[in-house]
Design a protein around this motif. Structure first.
Motif, PDB file in Angstrom:
ATOM      1  N   GLY A 161       0.639  -1.139  -0.090  1.00 12.41           N
ATOM      2  CA  GLY A 161       0.026   0.144  -0.053  1.00 12.41           C
ATOM      3  C   GLY A 161       0.986   1.207  -0.254  1.00 12.41           C
ATOM      4  N   GLU A 162       0.363   2.290   0.416  1.00 16.35           N
ATOM      5  CA  GLU A 162       0.864   3.558   0.374  1.00 16.35           C
ATOM      6  C   GLU A 162       1.254   4.057   1.736  1.00 16.35           C
ATOM      7  N   ILE A 163       2.365   4.736   2.095  1.00 19.42           N
ATOM      8  CA  ILE A 163       2.681   5.152   3.378  1.00 19.42           C
ATOM      9  C   ILE A 163       3.267   6.588   3.385  1.00 19.42           C
ATOM     10  N   GLN A 164       3.168   7.596   4.275  1.00 19.55           N
ATOM     11  CA  GLN A 164       3.672   8.832   4.088  1.00 19.55           C
ATOM     12  C   GLN A 164       4.132   9.252   5.513  1.00 19.55           C
ATOM     13  N   ALA A 165       4.913  10.344   5.433  1.00 19.63           N
ATOM     14  CA  ALA A 165       5.499  10.967   6.898  1.00 19.63           C
ATOM     15  C   ALA A 165       4.013  11.195   7.408  1.00 19.63           C
ATOM     16  N   GLY A 166       4.271  11.045   9.023  1.00 20.08           N
ATOM     17  CA  GLY A 166       3.138  11.285   9.873  1.00 20.08           C
ATOM     18  C   GLY A 166       2.328  10.131  10.258  1.00 20.08           C
ATOM     19  N   ASP A 167       2.308   8.947   9.412  1.00 21.58           N
ATOM     20  CA  ASP A 167       1.451   7.914   9.549  1.00 21.58           C
ATOM     21  C   ASP A 167       1.817   7.130  11.050  1.00 21.58           C
ATOM     22  N   PRO A 168       0.753   6.841  11.740  1.00 21.91           N
ATOM     23  CA  PRO A 168       0.748   5.814  12.743  1.00 21.91           C
ATOM     24  C   PRO A 168       1.606   4.743  12.319  1.00 21.91           C
TER      25      PRO A 168
END
Length: 222
Positions: A161-168
């Motif tokens: 999937g996709e991840i990004q800065a700030g994700d828990p």
């Protein structure tokens, strides 16, 4: 626990690698937006698990069992104090810079959910190499990093999937055994008598470390 940055590297020619074309992707910088994460394929064929990230020496790096490399910001801060220099996120060539996560204490086979969809599984610690030493420019870096025993963790992709800065970041599975990243790292570097203990992690362990543990037991017993 959260993801501070997702870091990507581009191929760069350097004098301190034995990669055939003299290229490395270790110089990683924070991405501006979401990044796709997926299993890259077997080692030697697959490279990074992150879209847009370069792993140039697929003989020794990348592949499904080393698809993503995570480093705790707390460990980078500790190195900043020891080295007397600033270490931005991505300085160690890590893909994920985390906050609030005990990476050295993570167990092999431990699973993390990052953001709403991505699930990653801990496979092993990072072994320092000549390229890492050249990138940091610190004398005796391989020995110093090994002695510290906080290597960060490689992970395989269980759910893409996709991840990004700030994700828990959430620990969604923690195995019953006691084989941590720190223990595995010591066993394959400075305390090989610990290798038999790695067998408790089973197939969750990086295949090369698992083979080393089995070979040690065959030679010396459990």
């Amino acid at each position: 626990m959260k993801l501070l940055t997702v870091n990507l590297g581009r191929p760069k020619a350097v004098p301190y690698t034995d990669q055939p074309q003299g290229l490395t992707g270790i110089d990683k910088r924070p991405a501006d937006g979401p990044v796709r994460v997926a299993a890259p394929g077997p080692k030697g064929v697959g490279a990074s698990g992150l879209a847009g990230d370069a792993v140039c020496d697929t003989r020794h790096h990348g592949g499904d069992h080393q698809a993503v490399y995570a480093m705790a910001r707390e460990d980078l801060d500790d190195w900043e104090r020891e080295l007397g220099r600033t270490l931005p996120n991505g300085s160690f060539g890590e893909n994920l810079t985390t906050m609030g996560l005990d990476i050295s204490g993570a167990r092999i086979g431990e699973r993390w959910r990052v953001g709403p969809r991505v699930v990653l599984e801990v496979t092993c610690g990072r072994i320092p190499c000549r390229t890492f030493q050249g990138h940091l420019g610190e004398k005796q870096w391989v020995k110093r990093f090994t002695r510290k025993g906080a290597p960060g963790a490689y992970l395989r992709v269980v759910e893409p999937g996709e991840i990004q800065a700030g994700d828990p970041v959430e620990i969604v599975h923690r195995p019953e055994h006691e084989v941590t990243v720190a223990l595995q790292f010591r066993a394959v570097t400075t305390e090989r008598e610990l290798l038999p203990r790695l067998l408790a992690a089973g197939e969750a362990l990086d295949p090369e470390a698992l083979a080393a543990a089995r070979a040690y037991v065959d030679r010396h017993g459990a």
